[in-house]
Scaffold this motif. Sequence first.
Motif, mmCIF file in Angstrom:
data_model
loop_
_atom_site.group_PDB
_atom_site.id
_atom_site.type_symbol
_atom_site.label_atom_id
_atom_site.label_comp_id
_atom_site.label_asym_id
_atom_site.label_seq_id
_atom_site.Cartn_x
_atom_site.Cartn_y
_atom_site.Cartn_z
ATOM 1 N N SER A 214 0.825 -1.210 0.000
ATOM 2 C CA SER A 214 0.000 0.000 0.000
ATOM 3 C C SER A 214 0.862 1.264 0.000
ATOM 4 O O SER A 214 0.531 2.259 0.651
ATOM 5 C CB SER A 214 -0.924 0.009 1.228
ATOM 6 O OG SER A 214 -0.161 -0.049 2.426
ATOM 7 N N ASP A 217 -0.930 4.443 -1.106
ATOM 8 C CA ASP A 217 -1.738 5.058 -0.060
ATOM 9 C C ASP A 217 -0.857 5.858 0.897
ATOM 10 O O ASP A 217 -1.230 6.946 1.350
ATOM 11 C CB ASP A 217 -2.499 3.981 0.727
ATOM 12 C CG ASP A 217 -3.567 3.301 -0.103
ATOM 13 O OD1 ASP A 217 -3.999 3.900 -1.110
ATOM 14 O OD2 ASP A 217 -3.957 2.165 0.236
ATOM 15 N N ASN A 220 0.091 9.020 -0.932
ATOM 16 C CA ASN A 220 -1.056 9.916 -1.057
ATOM 17 C C ASN A 220 -1.360 10.621 0.259
ATOM 18 O O ASN A 220 -1.700 11.806 0.272
ATOM 19 C CB ASN A 220 -2.293 9.139 -1.528
ATOM 20 C CG ASN A 220 -2.175 8.696 -2.971
ATOM 21 O OD1 ASN A 220 -1.393 9.256 -3.734
ATOM 22 N ND2 ASN A 220 -2.934 7.684 -3.355
#
Length: 463
Positions: A214, A217, A220
Motif C-alpha cells: 500500500s 496510499d 497519497n
Amino acid sequence: MDHVGLWKQCLKVIKDNVNDVAYETWFSPIVPLAYQNNEFVVQVPSQFFYEYIEEKFIDLLRKTLYRVVGEGTQLKYRIIMDKVTQTATDIPSTSKTAYDKNYSSVTSKGIQNPFEKSTLKEIDPQLNYNYTLDSFIEGKANKLARIAGESIAANPGDNAFNPLFLHGQSGVGKTHLVHAIGVAVKQKFPAKRVLYVSANLFQIQYTDAVRRNSVNDFLNFYQTIDVLIIDDIHEFFGKVGTQNTFFHIFNHLHQSRKQIILTCDRSPALIQGMEQRLLTRFKWGLTAELERPDLELRKNILLNKIYRDGLEISQEVVDYIANNVTENVRDLEGVIVSLLAHSMLTSAPIDIHLAEKVVSKLVAVKPVSLSVEKIRDLVCNHFNLEIDAILTSSRKREVVQARQIAMYLSKQYTKNSLSSIGQTIGQRDHATVLHACKQVNDLITTDKTFRCSVMEIEAKLKG
C-alpha cells in the motif's frame, strides 16, 4: 476565445470541484499551449504528473473540456523530457476511463462524482502543546532558528525558509522549536494539516506499507500534509527505499508550496549515507544550527522554568547550576526537577549545598583551577584598567574596587594564602585582603550594579 481564455474558464470550473490541495498541486502547474482541430494541448511538468492526472482526474478534465470548449474535445499532454534542450513529447489522453455524457448514470454505479467537493479527514498533528514559541527562550545560540520559526508560523509554505533544516547536538531545543512552530500554525490556521513525525516512525510506516502493498496510499497521505515536520532525519541514513519515497513526498510538497521542517544531529554537509539529490534539497531553504546554550541563555532558561513551576530558588543556586550544567537544555531542566524532588523528599531547602549535591550526580563538575595573576588580569580587563593601576597606591574609586574584587575572587577561587594574594595584588598584607573581602561582600548585598559586575567576572573565570 483563445486557448488561454478557454483554459482559465476550465480552471474556474475545476477549482469549484476539487479541494485546494488538489487544485494547487495538480492543476495550477498545467500550461495551456494550443487549441485547434478540436484538440486541446496542455503542458505538464513530468511523466509522473501526466500519469497521476490520467489516473485520478481524467473524468473531471474531460467533463470540464466538454462543457467549456465543446463536445468531443480531445486532450493532449506535452511533457518536457529535457529542460536543457527543451526536448518535448506529446502524449494523447488515454481512454481507460470512459466518459459518459449522462454522468448521473455513471455515479449511479457507485463511482464518486468528481464535481462533488471532497474534504480530507482531520488528522491528529501529534504535537506537544506544552511546547510553544513563548516557552522557547531566545538567545544567541538559537536566535536565527527562532526567527525563522516565527516567520514560518505566520506564513507556512509561503516564506524563504522552505525547507527549514535545524541541526545541533541532542538537547539543545530542536524538538521543542519544531513542535512550537506546529502549534503556532494550528492556532493561526486551524484548517491546515500539520503533522509531526519522528524519522523512525516514518520508516516503520513505510516498511509496513511495503509489506501490505500500500505504498501508494502511504504516498497519497503524506502528499496531503500542509506542514510536515520530521524529527531526527539522520535516521534515514542508509535506508534507500525510505529515502526514495521521501524524495517524492518532498518534491510534491515543495512544489505545492507546503512547508517542510526537518531536524538532524549534524549539518547537511556532514551527512553520510543519504542520497545526494535529497541533500541538495535540504539546502534549498534555510539551514540553521542550534548551538549549546551560553551562560546568559542557560540562566534565562532556568529562571523561566522556575517561574513556570512556581518555585523559589535563589540567584546563587541559579548561577551555580548555569555555570556547571553547560551541555544542553534537558540537563538544566532535569536539575530543577531533581532539586524539587530532593527538597520534597528530605524537607531540605533548595540552597547551594543541595544544588552542589544534585549537580554533582548529573554532570561532572570540573574544579576551577585559577591563579591570582589570572584573576587580577581578568578583573583589570573587565574594568578596562591597566594591570599596573591596581598595583599602585591609587585611591580612585574604580581602581580600589577593582583591586578589592581581585582579592575577593582570589580568596574564593585559589588556595593561596591571604598574604600571598596581598603580595601579588599590590604588595598588600593579609589584613588588607580581609578588609577587601568584607567590602566586596557588603557591596554585593547592597549594590545591584556592583553585584552584576562581580557575577560577570565570575562567569568569565568559570567559562
